[in-house]
Motif scaffolding. Structure first.
Motif, PDB file in Angstrom:
ATOM      1  N   ARG A   1       0.495  -0.782   0.202  1.00  0.00           N
ATOM      2  CA  ARG A   1       0.169   0.075  -0.170  1.00  0.00           C
ATOM      3  C   ARG A   1       0.836   1.120   0.042  1.00  0.00           C
TER       4      ARG A   1
ATOM      5  N   TYR B   1       2.527   1.601  -3.677  1.00  0.00           N
ATOM      6  CA  TYR B   1       1.149   2.221  -4.292  1.00  0.00           C
ATOM      7  C   TYR B   1       0.958   3.764  -4.483  1.00  0.00           C
ATOM      8  N   GLU B   2       1.241   4.190  -3.040  1.00  0.00           N
ATOM      9  CA  GLU B   2       0.294   5.705  -2.745  1.00  0.00           C
ATOM     10  C   GLU B   2       1.999   6.284  -3.080  1.00  0.00           C
TER      11      GLU B   2
ATOM     12  N   ARG C   1       1.277   7.289  -7.041  1.00  0.00           N
ATOM     13  CA  ARG C   1      -0.117   7.847  -6.703  1.00  0.00           C
ATOM     14  C   ARG C   1       0.196   9.184  -6.649  1.00  0.00           C
TER      15      ARG C   1
ATOM     16  N   LYS D   1      11.565  -0.216  -7.028  1.00  0.00           N
ATOM     17  CA  LYS D   1      10.126   2.197  -7.460  1.00  0.00           C
ATOM     18  C   LYS D   1      11.293   2.116  -7.629  1.00  0.00           C
TER      19      LYS D   1
ATOM     20  N   TYR E   1       2.663  -1.421 -10.844  1.00  0.00           N
ATOM     21  CA  TYR E   1       2.014   0.108 -10.703  1.00  0.00           C
ATOM     22  C   TYR E   1       2.727   0.849 -11.738  1.00  0.00           C
TER      23      TYR E   1
ATOM     24  N   PHE F   1      -2.288  -0.899 -14.177  1.00  0.00           N
ATOM     25  CA  PHE F   1      -2.219  -1.822 -13.502  1.00  0.00           C
ATOM     26  C   PHE F   1      -1.203  -3.250 -14.890  1.00  0.00           C
TER      27      PHE F   1
ATOM     28  N   LYS G   1      -5.475  -6.729  -6.728  1.00  0.00           N
ATOM     29  CA  LYS G   1      -6.136  -6.351  -6.793  1.00  0.00           C
ATOM     30  C   LYS G   1      -7.550  -5.426  -5.470  1.00  0.00           C
TER      31      LYS G   1
ATOM     32  N   ILE H   1      -3.659  -2.860  -4.452  1.00  0.00           N
ATOM     33  CA  ILE H   1      -4.350  -1.963  -5.913  1.00  0.00           C
ATOM     34  C   ILE H   1      -4.962  -1.775  -6.187  1.00  0.00           C
TER      35      ILE H   1
END
Length: 146
Positions: A11, A14-15, A18, A41, A61, A78, A102, A105
């Motif tokens: 998470r 992912y953030e 974003r 990353k 992602y 994705f 999912k 994500i």
């Protein structure tokens, strides 16, 4: 054996992608035994595409800037990677593993599955994202001469 993952680490990565406050444009998640982990990353599509090997299963992602002359916006894609040398049983397991991913994500404009280097094409990714966003009126390039 059931697949596990560190939901908090996934998470957070992912953030990070974003967020408009960081330079992180992508994250790749890979398998270590039966656990999905944050493997890498970074920024730049070329670095992203080099993360995927023929004998691996992975998820990616990525944030890609889209838009026209008047407005820019980021869209998210994705990616499910199943390398061409991955065995049948591991390939079959990816549908279950993808559903687990999912759960974390969850926000993306388009989803792709890739299995070879030729599938990892930025223009193709952008084309898929354009189709997902609907109407497309501009080129995405601002004319600086005007």
């Amino acid at each position: 054996m059931a697949t596990n993952m560190d939901r908090d680490a996934i998470r957070d990565a992912y953030e990070d992608v974003r967020s408009n406050l960081t330079d992180t444009e992508w994250v790749v998640f890979k398998f270590e035994s039966s656990e999905i982990v944050v493997a890498a990353k970074g920024s730049g599509f070329e670095d992203f595409r080099q993360q995927f090997l023929d004998d691996e299963r992975a998820f990616g992602y990525i944030r890609i800037q889209m838009g026209d002359e008047m407005s820019k916006r980021c869209k998210f894609l994705f990616l499910t990677w199943i390398g061409c040398d991955v065995g049948v049983m591991q390939r079959a397991k990816m549908s279950t593993d993808k559903s687990i991913m999912k759960e974390v994500i969850s926000n993306f404009a388009a989803e792709l599955t890739a299995e070879c280097e030729a599938d990892m094409d930025l223009n193709y990714f952008m084309e898929v994202l354009q189709k997902a966003q609907g109407a497309n009126y501009g080129t995405g390039i601002r004319n600086e001469e005007n």
